[in-house]
Write a protein that holds these residues in place. Structure first.
Motif, mmCIF file in Angstrom:
data_model
loop_
_atom_site.group_PDB
_atom_site.id
_atom_site.type_symbol
_atom_site.label_atom_id
_atom_site.label_comp_id
_atom_site.label_asym_id
_atom_site.label_seq_id
_atom_site.Cartn_x
_atom_site.Cartn_y
_atom_site.Cartn_z
ATOM 1 N N PHE A 149 42.860 50.810 44.893
ATOM 2 C CA PHE A 149 43.119 50.258 46.232
ATOM 3 C C PHE A 149 44.254 49.237 46.144
ATOM 4 C CE2 PHE A 149 38.233 50.403 47.129
ATOM 5 C CZ PHE A 149 38.270 51.788 47.139
ATOM 6 N N LYS A 150 44.848 48.956 47.302
ATOM 7 C CA LYS A 150 45.800 47.847 47.374
ATOM 8 C C LYS A 150 45.017 46.576 47.705
ATOM 9 C CE LYS A 150 49.830 50.421 48.714
ATOM 10 N NZ LYS A 150 50.647 50.925 49.801
ATOM 11 N N SER A 151 45.483 45.438 47.173
ATOM 12 C CA SER A 151 44.792 44.188 47.516
ATOM 13 C C SER A 151 45.784 43.139 47.988
ATOM 14 C CB SER A 151 43.983 43.671 46.313
ATOM 15 O OG SER A 151 44.824 43.328 45.248
ATOM 16 N N VAL A 152 45.374 42.388 49.001
ATOM 17 C CA VAL A 152 46.222 41.332 49.564
ATOM 18 C C VAL A 152 45.488 40.005 49.429
ATOM 19 C CG1 VAL A 152 47.594 40.623 51.557
ATOM 20 C CG2 VAL A 152 46.972 43.032 51.287
ATOM 21 N N ILE A 153 46.186 39.044 48.829
ATOM 22 C CA ILE A 153 45.548 37.779 48.466
ATOM 23 C C ILE A 153 46.177 36.623 49.240
ATOM 24 C CG2 ILE A 153 45.438 36.149 46.542
ATOM 25 C CD1 ILE A 153 45.237 38.755 44.765
ATOM 26 N N PHE A 154 45.346 35.787 49.845
ATOM 27 C CA PHE A 154 45.820 34.598 50.558
ATOM 28 C C PHE A 154 45.365 33.370 49.777
ATOM 29 C CE2 PHE A 154 47.109 36.481 54.647
ATOM 30 C CZ PHE A 154 46.604 37.765 54.481
ATOM 31 N N ILE A 155 46.320 32.677 49.168
ATOM 32 C CA ILE A 155 45.941 31.484 48.401
ATOM 33 C C ILE A 155 46.698 30.257 48.916
ATOM 34 C CG2 ILE A 155 45.190 32.553 46.228
ATOM 35 C CD1 ILE A 155 48.060 32.087 45.197
ATOM 36 N N PRO A 156 46.052 29.081 48.781
ATOM 37 C CA PRO A 156 46.765 27.866 49.183
ATOM 38 C C PRO A 156 47.946 27.632 48.241
ATOM 39 C CG PRO A 156 44.516 27.366 48.418
ATOM 40 C CD PRO A 156 44.707 28.831 48.287
ATOM 41 N N SER A 157 49.096 27.437 48.799
ATOM 42 C CA SER A 157 50.315 27.326 48.004
ATOM 43 C C SER A 157 50.249 26.175 46.983
ATOM 44 C CB SER A 157 51.490 27.099 48.958
ATOM 45 O OG SER A 157 52.645 26.852 48.231
ATOM 46 N N GLY A 158 50.529 26.491 45.733
ATOM 47 C CA GLY A 158 50.635 25.468 44.682
ATOM 48 C C GLY A 158 49.333 24.784 44.323
ATOM 49 N N LYS A 159 48.200 25.287 44.834
ATOM 50 C CA LYS A 159 46.970 24.511 44.622
ATOM 51 C C LYS A 159 45.882 25.267 43.881
ATOM 52 C CE LYS A 159 47.953 21.841 48.714
ATOM 53 N NZ LYS A 159 47.986 22.142 50.144
ATOM 54 N N ILE A 160 46.231 26.369 43.221
ATOM 55 C CA ILE A 160 45.176 27.031 42.451
ATOM 56 C C ILE A 160 45.514 26.975 40.959
ATOM 57 C CG2 ILE A 160 44.670 28.570 44.421
ATOM 58 C CD1 ILE A 160 45.544 30.917 42.634
ATOM 59 N N ALA A 161 44.447 27.028 40.155
ATOM 60 C CA ALA A 161 44.635 26.904 38.709
ATOM 61 C C ALA A 161 45.479 28.074 38.194
ATOM 62 C CB ALA A 161 43.278 26.871 38.024
ATOM 63 N N TYR A 162 46.281 27.778 37.196
ATOM 64 C CA TYR A 162 47.279 28.720 36.693
ATOM 65 C C TYR A 162 46.686 30.026 36.170
ATOM 66 C CZ TYR A 162 52.255 27.997 36.584
ATOM 67 O OH TYR A 162 53.568 28.013 36.911
ATOM 68 N N GLY A 163 45.585 29.912 35.458
ATOM 69 C CA GLY A 163 44.972 31.120 34.892
ATOM 70 C C GLY A 163 44.618 32.114 35.989
ATOM 71 N N LYS A 164 44.201 31.590 37.134
ATOM 72 C CA LYS A 164 43.757 32.443 38.246
ATOM 73 C C LYS A 164 44.949 33.095 38.936
ATOM 74 C CE LYS A 164 40.048 29.105 38.812
ATOM 75 N NZ LYS A 164 39.296 28.209 39.679
ATOM 76 N N LEU A 165 45.997 32.308 39.157
ATOM 77 C CA LEU A 165 47.218 32.850 39.761
ATOM 78 C C LEU A 165 47.783 33.948 38.852
ATOM 79 C CD1 LEU A 165 49.464 32.786 41.887
ATOM 80 C CD2 LEU A 165 50.553 30.941 40.595
ATOM 81 N N ALA A 166 47.787 33.658 37.553
ATOM 82 C CA ALA A 166 48.298 34.636 36.582
ATOM 83 C C ALA A 166 47.540 35.961 36.710
ATOM 84 C CB ALA A 166 48.155 34.079 35.163
#
Ligand code: F0G
Length: 430
Positions: A159-176
């Motif tokens: 499936f395709k996935s679309v992610i909405f995250i608060p800019s600059g405010k999530i831990a690096y491992g998770k963004l990675a």
């Protein structure tokens, strides 16, 4: 055996819907529960079946979620999207329990799930329903772990996935992880609560399947944490469950699981649930403590970015479970979170900051005499230590002073020349 039938039911007005009606809320606007007729289930036989599945080496039922499929969603195995999630360890807490003053504390490490957090349990259920509904695109707002998990499961399902995250405010491992698993990642100018509001509008307008814990199937999957803990304890119920609270889905799942086991007679004692929030993101605590109406917290802030949430979607379900279990809500400061984390980490267990609210909260509740120091308790460590390496390094290098956190138990690396004398000096007082 014939499949267990289920349906959706509003938590407020009790309106019922077809189980795979692709909706997340009732027409009255409130949350939905997945319900099933428990009177059709024989509790003893069900436990026997679960015991037979314990230790299965492969296949869908070796998953720590689908082992319990009768109380998750009883669907055809071919439809299930699984990464063999769950089957996480239940550790004696060692140093962390001594620190909290409750040596019998056990820590269930949900950071040992495939994407490194408890979210995988709800996600396997949510993505499976997306598969049943033939939705090819899924979305979520996230403080990081939900998005990492969703991106991984969506990729597995194609499936395709679309992610909405608060800019600059999530831990690096998770963004990675979100990027690596191929999620289309949208960094929103705003906080998690803004992202959560936006993703709901986007999903209804663009017909994308929403995989936040407002989705009742996410809650069903997360119930498996409770089932697995109790199976690991041979169905002996601890006095307490202690769990961090952010969007408040996970503790809602915990109480729902306990309610169902209790109704089925599989357990006869109700453990008390303690939900721990960060003091900077504490809407449930404020409401519970002051006995006031629900009010969102504006501009929530905490180093435990996973739970930096001011307007939690599942507060009503959460409160329902806390009241049912004669539970409590506690808040913990930034310093308390990071010092407790140092102990969880030093115990050789390790977890991300939000998870360590459990030990910080246990300590406070023991000191206040709410939890007896001889009590048995299970704390849920929700995320892996590697999710947020910045928090670890900055604490141990004592670089968090500007946000008011001392590296009380810091472990600073020492730089030395490459000679044996320098090593001897460095080790002289170790
Ligand atoms: N611990 C961790 C590590 C989390 O990632 C979260 C939530 C929680 C605790 C709180 O659980 O929301 O069910 O009360 N993380 C969500 C996310 C919000 O987007 O990853 P909750």
């Amino acid at each position: 055996m014939k499949k267990i039938k289920s349906y959706l039911e509003c938590i407020s007005c009790s309106k019922k819907y077809y189980i795979f009606d692709p909706r997340y809320t009732c027409t009255c606007g409130d949350l939905l529960d997945v319900k099933r007729d428990l009177s059709e289930i024989n509790g003893k036989k069900l436990v026997k079946k679960w015991e037979e599945r314990w230790g299965m080496k492969s296949g869908v039922l070796s998953s720590g979620v689908w082992r319990y499929k009768e109380l998750i969603i009883d669907v055809d195995k071919e439809k299930i999207i699984t990464k063999q999630e769950g089957n996480t360890r239940l550790y004696p807490s060692g140093l962390a329990g001594i620190y909290a003053g409750i040596p019998k504390l056990l820590l269930k490490h949900e950071g040992e799930n495939p994407s490194g957090s408890f979210k995988d349990r709800g996600m396997t259920a949510g993505v499976t329903v997306a598969n049943i509904l033939d939705s090819k695109m899924v979305a979520c707002a996230s403080t990081g772990n939900t998005s990492a998990s969703m991106a991984a499961y969506a990729s597995k399902a194609g499936f395709k996935s679309v992610i909405f995250i608060p800019s600059g405010k999530i831990a690096y491992g998770k963004l990675a992880q979100a990027l690596a698993y191929g999620g289309k990642t949208l960094q929103i100018e705003g906080n998690f609560d803004d992202a959560m509001e936006l993703v709901q509008k986007v999903c209804s307008e663009l017909d994308i399947y929403l995989l936040n814990s407002i989705n009742p199937f996410r809650i069903e999957g997360q119930k498996a944490i409770c089932f697995e803990v109790l199976q690991q304890l041979d169905w002996k119920v601890p006095d307490w469950f202690i769990i961090p609270g952010g969007n408040l889905g996970n503790n809602s799942a915990l109480s729902k699981a306990l309610m169902e086991l209790y109704e089925l007679g599989i357990i006869t004692k109700i453990p008390r649930i303690a939900v721990i929030q960060a003091a900077g993101a504490n809407p449930l605590y404020r409401m519970w403590k002051n006995k006031t109406a629900y009010k969102a917290v504006k501009n929530p802030d905490t180093i435990a970015t996973a739970i930096k949430i001011g307007n939690p979607v599942s507060w009503k379900k959460s409160l329902r479970g806390i009241e049912w279990s004669n539970g409590v809500v506690e808040e913990v400061t930034e310093q308390e979170i990071m010092d407790a984390k140092a102990m969880v980490d030093k115990a050789g267990i390790g977890a991300e900051p939000a998870s360590c609210c459990v030990v910080a909260g246990a300590k406070k509740l023991v000191e206040a005499g709410v939890i007896d120091k001889k009590a048995s308790a299970v704390g849920i460590l929700t995320g892996n230590i590697l999710k947020d390496p910045d928090a670890v390094i900055n604490y141990h290098m004592d670089r968090l002073k500007e946000v008011g956190i001392n590296g009380s138990y810091k472990n600073i690396p020492i730089q030395i020349p490459a000679d044996i004398q320098a090593v001897k000096t460095a080790l002289s007082n170790y």
